[in-house]
Design an enzyme around this catalytic site. Structure first.
Site, mmCIF file in Angstrom:
data_model
loop_
_atom_site.group_PDB
_atom_site.id
_atom_site.type_symbol
_atom_site.label_atom_id
_atom_site.label_comp_id
_atom_site.label_asym_id
_atom_site.label_seq_id
_atom_site.Cartn_x
_atom_site.Cartn_y
_atom_site.Cartn_z
ATOM 1 N N ASN A 1 -3.242 0.324 0.297
ATOM 2 C CA ASN A 1 -2.417 0.735 -0.846
ATOM 3 C C ASN A 1 -2.641 -0.186 -2.032
ATOM 4 O OD1 ASN A 1 0.229 -0.799 -1.825
ATOM 5 N ND2 ASN A 1 -0.140 -1.366 0.309
ATOM 6 N N PHE B 1 3.718 -2.355 -7.116
ATOM 7 C CA PHE B 1 5.168 -2.557 -7.327
ATOM 8 C C PHE B 1 5.791 -1.461 -8.185
ATOM 9 C CE2 PHE B 1 4.966 -7.526 -6.921
ATOM 10 C CZ PHE B 1 4.813 -7.402 -5.546
ATOM 11 N N SER C 1 1.590 -10.008 -2.694
ATOM 12 C CA SER C 1 0.995 -8.678 -2.859
ATOM 13 C C SER C 1 -0.342 -8.821 -3.575
ATOM 14 C CB SER C 1 1.914 -7.772 -3.671
ATOM 15 O OG SER C 1 1.178 -6.644 -4.093
ATOM 16 N N ASN D 1 -1.722 -6.533 -5.263
ATOM 17 C CA ASN D 1 -1.837 -5.507 -6.301
ATOM 18 C C ASN D 1 -1.188 -5.869 -7.630
ATOM 19 O OD1 ASN D 1 -3.248 -3.728 -4.528
ATOM 20 N ND2 ASN D 1 -1.288 -3.339 -3.505
ATOM 21 N N THR D 2 -0.681 -7.083 -7.761
ATOM 22 C CA THR D 2 -0.184 -7.570 -9.056
ATOM 23 C C THR D 2 -1.054 -8.762 -9.438
ATOM 24 O OG1 THR D 2 2.077 -6.820 -8.694
ATOM 25 C CG2 THR D 2 1.792 -8.598 -10.274
ATOM 26 N N LYS E 1 7.343 -14.580 1.509
ATOM 27 C CA LYS E 1 6.383 -13.697 2.213
ATOM 28 C C LYS E 1 4.970 -14.048 1.767
ATOM 29 C CE LYS E 1 5.404 -8.887 3.339
ATOM 30 N NZ LYS E 1 5.950 -7.525 3.350
ATOM 31 N N ASN F 1 1.806 -10.252 4.513
ATOM 32 C CA ASN F 1 1.611 -9.068 3.681
ATOM 33 C C ASN F 1 0.274 -8.410 4.054
ATOM 34 O OD1 ASN F 1 1.894 -7.269 1.420
ATOM 35 N ND2 ASN F 1 3.116 -8.855 0.426
#
Ligand SMILES: Cc1cc2nc3c(=O)[nH]c(=O)nc-3n(C[C@H](O)[C@H](O)[C@H](O)COP(=O)(O)O)c2cc1C
Length: 335
Positions: free
Chosen positions: A116, A120, A185, A187-188, A220, A249
Site C-alpha cells: 500500500n 495517510f 510509514s 509513504n510519507t 511504532k 510497520n
C-alpha cells in the site's frame, strides 16, 4: 482447510479492487455498529477471554486490530463485538488529507501480501476527535482498550513535525487509552527519519512535556532498521519512558515480489513475517520495554512465533484481509 470467509466472502470481495473491497467491509462494520442484533451476530467470532495487563491497561485478549484498517474510527463497536482485544485507530494527522492517487493498495494473493501507498488518507485530528466524542456520548464506547495512532501531515515540514504530532495529541488524548507515535510509514516522505535518536528524542520530549495525565506513549517502528538504528530507537524509548514499542510497520524490502508485478509502497503480510519477528526478538533481548508485534501474522503458528520472540500483544491487518474474522478464534486456540 479454508474457513467460510475464505470460501465464500473473500472470492466476492476480491472481485473488487482492494480499496473498494476495504470500503465495503468497513461500511458493513460501520452499519453493524449501530444495530444491536448485528453486534450480537458478530460476537460469534469472539475468542475466549485471556486477559492481560500491560502498561496499566487490561486487555481481554492479546489480539488487536492494527492501525490503518479503521483510520477514521467509524466502526469501533463492531471491532469490539468481533472480539479484538484492543483496537488501534489512525493513523490520524493534524490536518485532514486525501492521501496518494488511486490505485494505492495492491493484492499479492499467492504471496499472502499487500503493498500500500495510501499516504495517510484520513479525516484529520479535529474531525476524528468529534466522532469519538459522539461515540462516547452515545454510550456505544467499546469495552476494550482503544489506541490512537498519530502521524505527521504531509504538508508539514519535517523540522516542524513535533508541532504536528502535538496538535493531534492534544485533540485526541482524551479518547485514547494509549497513543502511538507512528514514525515508520514508508509513504510519507521523510517520516522515517524521525526514528533517528536525536529526532525521536526531541519528539518524545515534546510529547512527554504535554502529557500531564501520563497517557501511555508507544512508538511504532519500521522493520527495515539496521541493528545500530534499532539501538538508537531503543535508547531514545528508554530515556523517555515509552510504554511499548510496536514492531513493525510495513517494509520497503520488496525482494519477495516479482519485479514486473512490484509497486511502490509498504509491503505487509507473509513476506514481512520473519523480518518483523527478528525485530521483536532483538528488542526483547535488549530492553525491558514491552513489544507489540505486527507483521505477517496469518495463522496460529505465526502468532505463536511472535509470542515466542518476546511479544506481549499482537496486531493483525493483512491476516484479516486474507483469513477473515475467523482468524481470531484460530489464533486464540493455538497460542
Ligand atoms: C492498507 C494498509 C494501510 C495501513 N495503514 C497504516 C497506518 O495508517 N498507520 C500505521 O501505523 N500502520 C498502517 N499499516 C500497517 C499495519 O498496521 C501493520 O503494521 C502492517 O501491515 C504489518 O502487519 P500485517 O502484516 O499483519 O499487515 C497499514 C497496512 C496496510 C496493509
Amino acid at each position: 482447510m479454508k474457513n467460510l470467509y475464505e470460501r465464500l466472502v473473500r472470492p466476492l470481495l476480491f472481485l473488487l479492487d482492494s480499496e473498494t473491497a476495504h470500503h465495503c467491509a468497513l461500511a458493513l462494520l460501520k452499519s453493524a455498529s449501530s444495530v444491536d442484533l448485528a453486534l450480537r451476530g458478530l460476537q460469534a467470532f469472539r475468542p475466549p477471554p485471556r486477559p492481560k495487563t500491560l502498561f496499566g491497561l487490561t486487555f481481554p485478549n492479546p489480539i488487536g486490530l492494527a492501525a490503518g484498517f479503521d483510520k477514521n474510527a467509524i466502526a469501533l463497536p463492531a471491532w469490539a463485538a468481533l472480539g479484538f482485544g484492543f483496537i488501534e485507530i489512525g493513523t490520524v494527522t493534524a490536518k485532514p488529507q486525501p492521501g496518494n492517487p488511486r490505485p494505492r493498495i495492491f493484492r499479492y494473493t499467492a504471496e499472502q501480501a499487500l503493498i500500500n501507498r495510501l499516504g495517510f488518507n484520513n479525516d484529520g485530528a479535529d474531525l476524528v476527535a468529534n466522532r469519538l466524542r459522539k461515540l462516547r456520548e452515545s454510550g456505544q464506547w467499546p469495552a476494550v482498550p482503544v489506541g490512537v495512532n498519530i502521524g505527521k501531515s504531509k504538508v508539514t515540514p519535517i523540522d516542524q513535525a513535533a508541532d504536528d504530532y502535538l496538535h493531534s495529541f492534544r485533540r485526541l488524548r482524551n479518547f485514547a487509552d494509549y497513543i502511538v507515535l507512528n514514525v515508520s510509514s514508508p509513504n510519507t516522505p521523510g517520516l522515517r527519519a524521525l526514528q533517528e535518536e536525536e529526532s525521536l528524542s526531541i519528539l518524545l520530549a515534546e510529547i512527554n512535556r504535554e502529557n500531564r495525565t501520563s497517557k501511555p506513549i508507544l512508538v511504532k517502528i519500521a522493520p527495515d532498521l539496521t541493528k545500530p538504528q534499532l539501538d538508537e530507537v531503543i535508547a531514545a524509548c528508554e530515556e523517555h519512558r515509552v510504554a511499548a514499542i510496536i514492531a513493525t510497520n510495513t517494509t520497503v524490502d520488496h525482494s519477495s515480489i516479482a519485479k514486473e508485478r512490484d509497486q511502490t509502497g509498504g509491503l505487509s503480510g507473509a513476506p514481512l513475517r520473519e523480518k518483523s519477528t527478528s525485530l521483536v526478538r532483538a528488542i526483547a533481548a535488549r530492553s525491558a520495554i514491552p513489544v507489540i508485534a505486527s507483521g505477517g501474522i496469518l495463522d496460529a503458528e505465526s502468532a505463536r512465533e511472535k509470542f515466542a520472540a518476546g511479544a506481549q500483544l499482537i496486531q493483525l491487518y493483512t491476516g484479516l484481509v486474507y483469513r477473515g474474522p475467523g482468524i481470531l478464534q484460530e489464533i486464540a486456540g493455538g497460542v
